[in-house]
Write a protein that holds these residues in place. Structure first.
Motif, short mmCIF file in Angstrom:
data_model
loop_
_atom_site.label_atom_id
_atom_site.label_comp_id
_atom_site.label_asym_id
_atom_site.label_seq_id
_atom_site.Cartn_x
_atom_site.Cartn_y
_atom_site.Cartn_z
N CYS A 125 11.61 -10.78 52.37
CA CYS A 125 12.03 -9.59 53.13
C CYS A 125 10.82 -8.71 53.40
CB CYS A 125 13.10 -8.83 52.34
SG CYS A 125 13.70 -7.34 53.15
N PRO A 126 10.01 -9.02 54.41
CA PRO A 126 8.80 -8.23 54.68
C PRO A 126 9.07 -6.75 54.89
CG PRO A 126 8.80 -10.25 55.98
CD PRO A 126 10.15 -10.15 55.34
N ASP A 127 10.25 -6.42 55.44
CA ASP A 127 10.56 -5.02 55.72
C ASP A 127 10.55 -4.15 54.47
OD1 ASP A 127 10.81 -5.64 58.38
OD2 ASP A 127 12.99 -5.74 58.37
N ASN A 128 10.80 -4.76 53.30
CA ASN A 128 10.75 -3.99 52.06
C ASN A 128 9.41 -3.31 51.87
OD1 ASN A 128 13.37 -4.52 51.20
ND2 ASN A 128 12.74 -5.20 49.17
N ILE A 129 8.35 -3.95 52.35
CA ILE A 129 7.00 -3.40 52.19
C ILE A 129 6.50 -2.79 53.49
CG2 ILE A 129 4.58 -4.00 51.71
CD1 ILE A 129 5.59 -5.99 49.64
N THR A 130 6.60 -3.52 54.60
CA THR A 130 6.02 -3.02 55.85
C THR A 130 6.77 -1.81 56.39
OG1 THR A 130 7.32 -4.58 57.16
CG2 THR A 130 5.13 -5.30 56.46
N GLN A 131 8.06 -1.65 56.03
CA GLN A 131 8.83 -0.50 56.49
C GLN A 131 9.44 0.28 55.33
OE1 GLN A 131 11.21 -0.86 60.07
NE2 GLN A 131 10.64 -3.00 60.27
N GLY A 132 8.93 0.05 54.12
CA GLY A 132 9.48 0.71 52.95
C GLY A 132 8.64 1.87 52.47
N HIS A 133 8.99 2.37 51.29
CA HIS A 133 8.27 3.51 50.72
C HIS A 133 6.93 3.09 50.12
CE1 HIS A 133 11.71 6.09 51.31
NE2 HIS A 133 12.49 5.28 50.62
N HIS A 134 6.80 1.82 49.77
CA HIS A 134 5.58 1.32 49.13
C HIS A 134 4.92 0.33 50.07
CE1 HIS A 134 7.52 3.21 45.74
NE2 HIS A 134 8.52 2.36 45.80
N GLU A 135 3.81 0.72 50.67
CA GLU A 135 3.26 -0.02 51.80
C GLU A 135 2.27 -1.10 51.40
OE1 GLU A 135 1.72 2.90 54.46
OE2 GLU A 135 3.71 3.62 55.05
N THR A 136 2.05 -1.28 50.12
CA THR A 136 1.19 -2.37 49.66
C THR A 136 1.94 -3.17 48.61
OG1 THR A 136 0.13 -1.19 47.83
CG2 THR A 136 -0.87 -0.97 50.02
N LEU A 137 1.54 -4.41 48.46
CA LEU A 137 2.18 -5.28 47.49
C LEU A 137 2.01 -4.73 46.08
CD1 LEU A 137 2.13 -9.11 47.65
CD2 LEU A 137 1.62 -8.01 45.49
N ARG A 138 0.82 -4.20 45.77
CA ARG A 138 0.58 -3.64 44.43
C ARG A 138 1.53 -2.49 44.13
NH1 ARG A 138 -5.52 -4.31 44.83
NH2 ARG A 138 -6.08 -5.82 43.19
N ALA A 139 1.65 -1.56 45.07
CA ALA A 139 2.51 -0.39 44.86
C ALA A 139 3.97 -0.81 44.76
CB ALA A 139 2.31 0.62 45.98
N THR A 158 4.97 -7.21 33.04
CA THR A 158 3.55 -6.88 33.25
C THR A 158 3.30 -6.69 34.74
OG1 THR A 158 2.77 -9.16 33.56
CG2 THR A 158 2.94 -8.34 31.27
N GLN A 159 2.29 -5.90 35.07
CA GLN A 159 1.95 -5.68 36.47
C GLN A 159 1.56 -6.98 37.15
OE1 GLN A 159 2.30 -3.10 38.36
NE2 GLN A 159 1.08 -3.61 40.18
N GLU A 160 0.85 -7.84 36.46
CA GLU A 160 0.44 -9.12 37.04
C GLU A 160 1.65 -9.96 37.44
OE1 GLU A 160 -2.31 -13.06 35.97
OE2 GLU A 160 -1.96 -11.50 34.46
N ASP A 161 2.63 -10.05 36.54
CA ASP A 161 3.83 -10.83 36.85
C ASP A 161 4.63 -10.16 37.97
OD1 ASP A 161 3.18 -12.68 34.93
OD2 ASP A 161 4.58 -11.92 33.42
N ALA A 162 4.66 -8.82 37.96
CA ALA A 162 5.38 -8.10 39.00
C ALA A 162 4.76 -8.34 40.36
CB ALA A 162 5.42 -6.60 38.69
#
Length: 274
Positions: free
Chosen positions: A243-257, A228-232
């Motif tokens: 690993c903050p770089d997964n989001i701050t320097q990745g393709h998906h820049e928000t936790l939701r995405a 589920t999206q909530e669990d994800a």
């Protein structure tokens, strides 16, 4: 770091590993660190590219001898593990750390990075929400999932340039990065065993197995990915701390995405540190 008895020195005189119940192909022992040769081999890896089926064919009997499989990338710009500045002497023992405390500590650091924090971590706020409970049961056997996933990644052909099957004397798959002294996350965490403590927690809760290491990337298989999206999103919080770089320097820049595209239903989790 506390380790198991290391069977790898046996391979110096018995390269095929026959005395260990193995039938290894041509390979090499790696003892190179950033401080010169280690007192014993840190890992063995095959000389030729890994192919579908190799994980099961070599990894299963190797586990009975006290060696766990992992794919190693030798074709990157940084070369193979002999050139990775491994630092086994700087690693503690993963079992000495509390993964919840570590994640909470990492979270406090990670939330300092984004310029637009509220948008990045929504629907969460700055308070550490705590770890995600384990699912009621694992959907498949973790080792079966790992073997299937490795075969799929190798068949796909886009994940690795020159993958080699390696064997590491580790108690648990989650401990492999610390056992070899891997320094991929060094700009974020100098003691990789602290990250391995989190991997142990994911191993227990989600059935992860460490599949592959490059110079700065870690890839794991997941036996029980969120459905589920909530669990994800809840698991994405842990990923962001880990690993903050997964989001701050990745393709998906928000936790939701990130949760929607990189966590929800995904049988592979990948982490990269700048």
């Amino acid at each position: 770091m506390a380790t198991l008895p290391n069977p790898l020195p046996t391979l110096a005189a018995d390269p095929s590993g026959r005395s260990l119940g193995l039938g290894l192909p041509l390979g090499r022992l790696i003892d190179a660190t950033d401080d010169g040769p280690w007192h014993e081999p840190l890992l063995w890896h095959a000389e030729y590219a890994a192919s579908s089926g190799a994980w099961t064919a070599l990894g299963t009997p190797a586990a009975r001898a006290g060696l766990l499989p992992v794919l190693i990338e030798v074709g990157g710009a940084e070369g193979g593990p002999g050139e990775w500045d491994l630092r086994p002497g700087e690693m503690s023992y993963p079992g000495d750390h509390d993964p919840e405390e570590i994640l909470a500590e990492y979270w406090e650091y990670a939330i300092e990075e984004p310029d637009d924090l509220d948008e990045t971590i929504a629907p969460y706020d700055e308070a550490w929400p705590g770890p995600v409970p384990a699912p009621a049961s694992l959907s498949v056997d973790p080792d079966t999932r790992a073997a299937e996933t490795v075969d799929a990644l190798l068949d796909e052909g886009s994940w690795f340039k020159e993958p080699r099957l390696a064997l590491v004397p580790a108690r648990r798959s989650a401990d492999i990065p610390a056992v070899i002294g891997w320094t991929g996350p060094v700009n974020y965490e100098g003691d990789t065993a602290r990250l391995c403590a989190v991997l142990r927690s994911w191993e227990d809760r989600f059935g992860i197995r460490v599949l592959a290491l490059t110079f700065d990337q870690l890839v794991v298989s997941v036996a029980a990915p969120p459905t589920t999206q909530e669990d994800a999103e809840a698991i994405a919080v842990e990923h962001f701390a880990f690993c903050p770089d997964n989001i701050t320097q990745g393709h998906h820049e928000t936790l939701r995405a990130y949760a929607e595209h990189a966590v929800l239903g995904q049988r592979v989790w990948s982490f990269w540190w700048d």
